[in-house]
Scaffold this motif. Structure first.
Motif, PDB file in Angstrom:
ATOM      1  N   UNK A  93      48.456   6.528  10.820  1.00 55.06           N
ATOM      2  CA  UNK A  93      47.527   8.067  11.085  1.00 55.06           C
ATOM      3  C   UNK A  93      46.323   8.332  10.782  1.00 55.06           C
ATOM      4  N   UNK A  94      45.754   8.631  11.723  1.00 55.89           N
ATOM      5  CA  UNK A  94      44.516   9.166  10.820  1.00 55.89           C
ATOM      6  C   UNK A  94      44.740  10.876  11.526  1.00 55.89           C
ATOM      7  N   UNK A  95      45.625  11.707  11.711  1.00 54.97           N
ATOM      8  CA  UNK A  95      45.280  13.277  11.369  1.00 54.97           C
ATOM      9  C   UNK A  95      46.848  13.117  11.298  1.00 54.97           C
ATOM     10  N   UNK A  96      47.392  14.598  11.127  1.00 53.77           N
ATOM     11  CA  UNK A  96      48.597  15.250  10.961  1.00 53.77           C
ATOM     12  C   UNK A  96      49.249  14.834  11.799  1.00 53.77           C
ATOM     13  N   UNK A  97      50.743  14.746  12.115  1.00 59.91           N
ATOM     14  CA  UNK A  97      51.523  14.492  13.168  1.00 59.91           C
ATOM     15  C   UNK A  97      53.031  14.936  12.222  1.00 59.91           C
ATOM     16  N   UNK A 149      41.431  10.644   4.620  1.00 60.09           N
ATOM     17  CA  UNK A 149      39.938  11.557   4.369  1.00 60.09           C
ATOM     18  C   UNK A 149      39.512  13.168   3.584  1.00 60.09           C
ATOM     19  N   UNK A 150      38.739  13.540   3.654  1.00 66.25           N
ATOM     20  CA  UNK A 150      39.015  15.133   2.833  1.00 66.25           C
ATOM     21  C   UNK A 150      38.572  15.670   4.004  1.00 66.25           C
ATOM     22  N   UNK A 151      39.500  15.622   5.345  1.00 62.83           N
ATOM     23  CA  UNK A 151      39.496  15.931   6.514  1.00 62.83           C
ATOM     24  C   UNK A 151      40.696  17.777   6.577  1.00 62.83           C
ATOM     25  N   UNK A 152      41.148  17.479   5.796  1.00 64.24           N
ATOM     26  CA  UNK A 152      42.258  18.435   5.047  1.00 64.24           C
ATOM     27  C   UNK A 152      42.470  18.040   3.171  1.00 64.24           C
ATOM     28  N   UNK A 153      42.687  20.008   3.149  1.00 69.18           N
ATOM     29  CA  UNK A 153      42.696  19.496   1.582  1.00 69.18           C
ATOM     30  C   UNK A 153      44.658  20.144   1.221  1.00 69.18           C
TER      31      UNK A 153
END
Length: 143
Positions: free
Chosen positions: A46-50, A83-87
């Protein structure tokens, strides 16, 4: 090597619009078939949190539509390329309820669920500090 998407693997799968929207970009990285256990395990990227609960719902839909009433198990192993989209702090704060959900529904670790539900979490840099209140459950898990 061509990347295989979720819908390349399951082209005829019928899912809700909500599930379809985030499954569009999901890559199937690895698939393993366990013949003796009647089980397929797929690693999904996944490229985003799910949410874990959402992944579990999709497992159920795939099992129902692909396997029907046959004694067969499908297991999805989520992997994330964020990536760096989330800390680190955002991930922990977003996923603490998923961690509790996983412990309750997948691991059946009820003492840890009770302990974490009432605990306070503090994130400092790359460290998670869990502050559990003095209780019977805290003493039980501490030993």
């Amino acid at each position: 090597m061509k990347k295989v998407t979720f819908f390349d693997c399951f082209p005829a799968l019928s899912v809700s619009e909500e599930h379809k929207s985030f499954l569009q970009d999901v890559i199937v990285e690895k698939g393993v078939y366990f013949k003796k256990k009647h089980k397929i395990r797929l690693t999904l990227v996944f490229n985003k949190l799910v949410a874990s609960e959402t992944v579990n719902e999709i497992e159920g839909v795939v099992k129902q539509q692909i396997c029907g009433d046959h004694d067969f198990e499908i297991c999805f192993v989520p992997k994330f390329t964020l990536g760096n989209q989330y800390s680190f702090k955002e991930i922990v704060e977003t996923y603490i309820y998923d961690i509790i959900w996983e412990l309750r529904n997948k691991e059946k670790n009820f003492p840890m669920v009770i302990l974490l539900q009432d605990a306070t979490l503090k994130v400092n840099g790359n460290t998670i500090e869990i502050i559990a209140y003095d209780s019977i459950m805290a003493e039980f898990k501490g030993n």
